[in-house]
Design an enzyme around this catalytic site. Structure first.
Site, mmCIF file in Angstrom:
data_model
loop_
_atom_site.group_PDB
_atom_site.id
_atom_site.type_symbol
_atom_site.label_atom_id
_atom_site.label_comp_id
_atom_site.label_asym_id
_atom_site.label_seq_id
_atom_site.Cartn_x
_atom_site.Cartn_y
_atom_site.Cartn_z
ATOM 1 N N CYS A 65 39.671 40.758 43.386
ATOM 2 C CA CYS A 65 40.537 40.157 42.356
ATOM 3 C C CYS A 65 40.471 40.910 41.025
ATOM 4 O O CYS A 65 41.499 41.145 40.380
ATOM 5 C CB CYS A 65 40.173 38.698 42.163
ATOM 6 S SG CYS A 65 38.403 38.400 42.021
ATOM 7 N N HIS A 100 40.730 35.426 35.442
ATOM 8 C CA HIS A 100 39.773 36.410 34.931
ATOM 9 C C HIS A 100 40.363 37.137 33.723
ATOM 10 O O HIS A 100 41.565 37.389 33.664
ATOM 11 C CB HIS A 100 39.479 37.492 35.983
ATOM 12 C CG HIS A 100 38.721 37.021 37.182
ATOM 13 N ND1 HIS A 100 38.140 35.784 37.285
ATOM 14 C CD2 HIS A 100 38.433 37.660 38.346
ATOM 15 C CE1 HIS A 100 37.533 35.680 38.450
ATOM 16 N NE2 HIS A 100 37.699 36.800 39.123
#
Ligand code: A2P
Length: 367
Positions: free
Chosen positions: A161, A274
């Protein structure tokens, strides 16, 4: 042979690559117009749940759905397009008749079950790290390296990711010069550790605020009101597994095996999405900030959020639920005339996982 008439959103760059590619459909038994039998392995997980939302949102051609998880979840149900589906156990026998299998149940599960899915003739999109380092398996961010998917490929790996979010933002800058080095620090959310880690963060936060005992945790740090170096094993050089993944995978995806890249991965008490601080060093003078903004502003999968006057820049909350990666704080590195800096936020469960996987499937189905 597929006849792709459904309106599935495919990014601009990807579309142009598609027209150049002469894909041959292989392995899949149903035409897209009939709808496909789709399996989600890890359907009860944080990423698994996002697949269902994305299929709906993107009108993904699902005619039949198989929701697979561990034996712990057998008998539970999940709703999709108004219908209740039973969760079944993910076993080698679960793939009969499956056209597309999205794996998101961890690397060991993928290693065990992907061969069975391939044998059953499915197109496999694997979110785990099981096959990412295999030189024969494409590792794909559609906006960056759609052309890595060959006509015969039926197993495609979804990158880590943090790597996806980083490269979606960095790759367009290659139009402005040769990228020589990346320096990256991450601020990673609980969602990267799955539904269990999200629940842990919520439970710890509640416990701390109410002065109760902390819930049991597999982490060796308190998570609530804290941050810690990424909870993956450290190698002999002192890098954790997450950092090594971002380094290796960035080089593979960009086809730059000797790219200089240094990464520090940190887990922060944010539920979802994130954030990354990125310094991009060019081989020669850095482009101007205006050029960078212009290129990023017209790049697929990127949204520039860079309002200096309002002190408004990417945040994980703003990135949550968004398909685009947010990029801002675009500025010259005052210590290096060859470098620019930026702050990037992306939804780890969407672009960092499920969305990237669905985009890959759309690419392959369109061939
Ligand atoms: P289950 O809910 O039955 O444990 P997350 O990343 O959010 O933790 O989700 C992990 C996903 O992987 C869940 O759907 C989980 O199912 C699934 N999973 C975990 N272990 C296994 C296993 N041994 N076999 C199949 N699925 C598994």
């Amino acid at each position: 042979m597929f006849f792709w008439t459904l309106q599935i959103p495919i990014y601009r760059e990807v579309q142009s690559k598609l027209s150049a590619a002469n894909f041959v459909a292989s392995g899949i038994k149903h035409g897209v117009n009939d709808g496909l039998t789709v399996a989600i392995i890890g359907a009860t997980g944080a990423v698994g749940q996002e697949f269902l939302r994305l299929f709906d949102e993107r009108n993904f051609p699902v005619s039949s759905l198989r929701l697979l998880a561990s034996e712990r979840s057998v008998g539970k149900t999940a709703k999709f397009r108004g219908k209740e589906y039973l969760i079944e156990e993910a076993t080698e026998d679960a793939f009969d008749g499956v056209d597309v299998a999205f794996f998101s149940a961890g690397a060991s599960r993928s290693r065990k079950l992907v061969p069975a899915a391939l044998k059953a003739g499915a197109l496999v999109i694997d979110n785990s790290s099981a096959y990412r380092t295999d030189p024969n398996i494409p590792l794909v961010v559609p906006e960056v390296n759609a052309d890595a998917i060959g006509p015969e490929d039926r197993l495609i790996a979804v990158p880590n990711c943090s790597a996806i979010i980083l490269l979606t933002a960095v790759s367009p800058l290659r139009q402005l010069g040769t990228v020589d080095r990346l320096i990256v620090s991450t601020y990673q959310s609980a969602s990267g550790g799955g539904a269990g880690m999200m629940r842990l963060l919520e439970a710890e936060t509640r416990a701390v605020l109410s002065g109760e005992d902390l819930p049991e945790s597999s982490l060796n740090h308190r998570y609530a009101f804290n941050l810690f170096s990424h909870n993956t094993p450290i190698d002999d050089d002192g890098y954790n597994e997450e950092e090594s993944k971002v380094i290796f995978e960035s080089r593979k995806i960009l086809s730059m095996p000797s790219l200089k890249i240094n990464v520090t991965c940190v887990r922060v008490p944010v539920l979802r999405a994130h954030t990354e601080s990125v310094t991009v060093e060019f081989d020669g003078s850095a482009p101007s900030i205006e050029e960078v903004r212009k290129v990023l502003g017209s790049s697929a999968g990127v949204r520039v959020v860079d309002d200096r006057a309002a002190n408004r820049f990417p945040t994980p909350l703003d990135a949550s639920g968004q398909g685009d990666v947010l990029v801002g704080r675009i500025r010259q590195d005052l210590s290096n005339p060859n470098a620019i800096c930026m702050l990037v936020s992306g939804d780890q469960l969407l672009k960092g996982a499920a969305l990237n996987a669905v985009q890959i499937a759309e690419l392959v189905l369109a061939r």
